[in-house]
Design a protein around this motif. Sequence first.
Motif, short mmCIF file in Angstrom:
data_model
loop_
_atom_site.label_atom_id
_atom_site.label_comp_id
_atom_site.label_asym_id
_atom_site.label_seq_id
_atom_site.Cartn_x
_atom_site.Cartn_y
_atom_site.Cartn_z
N THR A 151 -48.53 64.46 -97.66
CA THR A 151 -48.92 65.49 -96.77
C THR A 151 -49.76 66.39 -97.38
OG1 THR A 151 -47.04 66.73 -97.41
CG2 THR A 151 -46.94 65.66 -95.26
N HIS A 152 -50.68 65.88 -98.67
CA HIS A 152 -51.43 66.69 -99.48
C HIS A 152 -52.64 67.42 -98.77
CE1 HIS A 152 -54.21 67.46 -103.07
NE2 HIS A 152 -53.07 67.04 -103.81
N ASP A 153 -53.14 68.59 -99.19
CA ASP A 153 -54.11 69.35 -98.55
C ASP A 153 -55.57 68.31 -98.98
OD1 ASP A 153 -54.90 69.67 -101.29
OD2 ASP A 153 -55.24 71.81 -100.89
N PRO A 154 -56.39 68.53 -98.30
CA PRO A 154 -56.81 69.43 -97.07
C PRO A 154 -55.85 69.38 -95.98
CG PRO A 154 -58.56 67.84 -97.10
CD PRO A 154 -57.50 67.63 -98.37
N PHE A 155 -55.41 70.54 -95.36
CA PHE A 155 -54.47 70.29 -94.15
C PHE A 155 -55.62 70.39 -92.98
CE2 PHE A 155 -52.04 72.87 -97.35
CZ PHE A 155 -51.30 71.98 -97.61
N GLU A 156 -55.70 69.02 -92.23
CA GLU A 156 -56.80 68.87 -91.28
C GLU A 156 -55.86 68.35 -89.89
OE1 GLU A 156 -59.29 65.88 -92.89
OE2 GLU A 156 -59.98 67.35 -94.42
N PRO A 157 -56.66 68.17 -88.97
CA PRO A 157 -56.07 67.73 -87.77
C PRO A 157 -55.80 66.04 -87.76
CG PRO A 157 -57.97 68.88 -87.16
CD PRO A 157 -58.10 68.62 -88.59
N VAL A 158 -54.52 65.60 -87.29
CA VAL A 158 -54.08 64.41 -87.32
C VAL A 158 -54.37 63.76 -85.97
CG1 VAL A 158 -52.02 64.89 -88.69
CG2 VAL A 158 -51.88 64.94 -86.23
N PRO A 159 -54.36 62.42 -85.93
CA PRO A 159 -54.79 61.77 -84.62
C PRO A 159 -54.21 62.27 -83.21
CG PRO A 159 -54.53 60.17 -86.43
CD PRO A 159 -54.07 61.57 -87.06
N ALA A 160 -52.87 62.65 -83.18
CA ALA A 160 -52.40 63.17 -82.11
C ALA A 160 -52.95 64.55 -81.66
CB ALA A 160 -50.89 63.20 -82.28
N SER A 161 -53.76 65.37 -82.58
CA SER A 161 -54.22 66.56 -82.09
C SER A 161 -55.47 66.51 -81.22
CB SER A 161 -54.66 67.06 -83.55
OG SER A 161 -55.24 68.54 -83.15
N LYS A 162 -55.37 67.57 -80.40
CA LYS A 162 -56.69 67.46 -79.54
C LYS A 162 -57.80 67.74 -80.22
CE LYS A 162 -54.09 69.22 -75.50
NZ LYS A 162 -53.89 70.13 -74.39
N ALA A 163 -58.03 68.37 -81.47
CA ALA A 163 -58.86 68.82 -82.16
C ALA A 163 -59.52 67.63 -82.98
CB ALA A 163 -58.74 69.68 -83.25
N PHE A 164 -58.76 66.30 -82.90
CA PHE A 164 -59.08 65.44 -84.14
C PHE A 164 -60.48 64.75 -83.52
CE2 PHE A 164 -59.20 60.73 -85.35
CZ PHE A 164 -58.81 61.17 -86.65
N PRO A 165 -60.77 64.24 -82.26
CA PRO A 165 -61.97 63.54 -82.02
C PRO A 165 -63.24 64.28 -82.58
CG PRO A 165 -60.53 63.57 -79.99
CD PRO A 165 -59.82 64.49 -80.99
N ALA A 166 -63.41 65.54 -82.25
CA ALA A 166 -64.50 66.46 -82.57
C ALA A 166 -64.50 66.65 -84.02
CB ALA A 166 -64.55 67.60 -81.64
N TYR A 167 -63.41 66.70 -84.78
CA TYR A 167 -63.26 67.35 -86.18
C TYR A 167 -64.23 66.56 -87.21
CZ TYR A 167 -61.54 68.54 -90.76
OH TYR A 167 -61.65 68.62 -92.08
N ASN A 168 -64.78 67.31 -88.05
CA ASN A 168 -65.70 66.56 -88.92
C ASN A 168 -65.30 67.12 -90.39
OD1 ASN A 168 -67.76 66.00 -90.73
ND2 ASN A 168 -69.53 67.11 -89.69
N PRO A 169 -64.63 65.94 -91.18
CA PRO A 169 -64.11 66.47 -92.33
C PRO A 169 -65.10 67.05 -93.27
CG PRO A 169 -64.39 64.10 -92.07
CD PRO A 169 -64.66 64.71 -90.62
N LYS A 170 -66.30 66.82 -93.19
CA LYS A 170 -67.22 67.58 -94.09
C LYS A 170 -66.94 69.13 -93.86
CE LYS A 170 -70.59 63.54 -94.27
NZ LYS A 170 -71.84 63.10 -93.91
N THR A 171 -66.71 69.61 -92.92
CA THR A 171 -66.48 71.00 -92.82
C THR A 171 -65.50 71.58 -93.69
OG1 THR A 171 -64.65 71.12 -90.99
CG2 THR A 171 -67.10 71.00 -90.63
N ARG A 172 -64.51 70.60 -94.43
CA ARG A 172 -63.41 70.92 -95.36
C ARG A 172 -62.52 72.01 -94.81
NH1 ARG A 172 -64.69 68.65 -100.02
NH2 ARG A 172 -66.94 67.88 -100.37
N LEU A 173 -62.08 71.86 -93.68
CA LEU A 173 -61.10 72.78 -92.99
C LEU A 173 -59.65 72.43 -93.98
CD1 LEU A 173 -59.91 74.57 -90.60
CD2 LEU A 173 -59.17 72.50 -89.62
N ASN A 174 -59.00 73.52 -94.07
CA ASN A 174 -57.85 73.50 -95.17
C ASN A 174 -57.04 74.53 -94.59
OD1 ASN A 174 -56.02 72.55 -96.87
ND2 ASN A 174 -56.90 73.46 -98.63
#
Length: 433
Positions: A207-230
């Motif tokens: 469960t290491h950071d970055p803390f990002e949306p997981v596949p079950a999250s509604k935000a996952f399909p549109a999430y871009n990891p390059k935004t570096r959400l944490n």
Amino acid sequence: MKNALLSFLLILSVVTKIIAQEKPNIILIMADDLGYEALEAYGNDFNKTPQIDRMIAKGMKFENTHSMPLCTPSRVQLMTGKYNFRNYLGFGILDPKETTFGHLLQEEGYTTCIVGKWQLYGNEIQRKLVEGKVGSLPSEAGFDHYRLWQVNDRGSRYKDPLLDSRETGLEFFEGKYGPDLFVDYMEDFMESQGNQPFFVYYPMVLTHDPFEPVPASKAFPAYNPKTRLNDPELFPDMVTHMDHLIGRILKKVNDLGIEENTLILFIGDNGTDRDVVSSVNGELLRGNKGYTNDLGTHVPMIAYWPGKIKEGSVNNNLIDFTDFVPTLLDVAGAKKANKPFTDGISFYPQLTGNQNNKEVREWVFCHYDPNWGKFAPRTFIHDTHYKLYQNGEIYNLKQDLYEKSPLNKSELDKEGKKTIQKFEKVLRKMNTK
């Protein structure tokens, strides 16, 4: 004579196959940055982990397992069975001269596989500064098969991951989720083994950071990891997905019909990220990854082996990361002559309830010099009650989790003084230089 020789070789082949079938499979799962307080089974008021709870209900829960405070020190100690002062070169490095549990289990006839996080080959700067090789590649460290993040290239470990595998090399998986791909590979590996005993080491990226949306999250399909959400608010979701993956592993072992011949161990590698605050039995506890107090080293541990481990059992003995190498060798049935030096004590008899051979450790020793970040080197020894640092600081672990109030030896009762005197002798014997 020729027919007799052929008959002998045929019998030998059959016997060898039977022996191989009798050796238990081993799966070692290690969550990344997950202290004990992050799980419901250890008092967390919020995070739900039904699959881990299932392991506990049918297996053994350990109450006093301690890692190193940071990931590479923990991994090096876990894989080699030795204290860090014997073989730790620096952060992100596994000494290529070291023998790991991968090598040792290969020698016992196991096919070995690792999936998840590597981060033991060093980085480009380290390799330029040091003549020769300073780190280890997975195939050199005793693993026949692998799918890993951060072998030589970093990339994302979660959505859109960049992963390296033995068969296909470096691959970019657009739209996929790294933790799911690790378990996909692991499942395929287990299916391919037939009667061949296997060892799977799964150092998770969760469960290491970055803390990002997981596949079950509604935000996952549109999430871009390059935004570096944490966002630490997403940590519980990542714990939930970690638990889901453990459920997949349990199901696959059951579906393959090898559940009663497979030991599954689950641990954390160090304390939880400091950005994560957990409610534990109504008390707020902050993760202390990197620091040497209890919340930096106290990690969960569960052993699952139907038919071998007493269901619902609780183990209050101290366990140290040096203990895993001798334990895995005992599980594999290694002969004494094939066991190398380690600093550990096998807890295999504790798993199986062998009362005639149940050595337990009286203390945990830690030499911590990570050579990373701003963490100061510290050497200490502790049991479940007291801790003594090499500089003479004494803490009561039951009353002072964050170690804010050092004690004077004169304040201790007779038993406390006796414990500290024992610790002082051990520290004098450890030649950490």
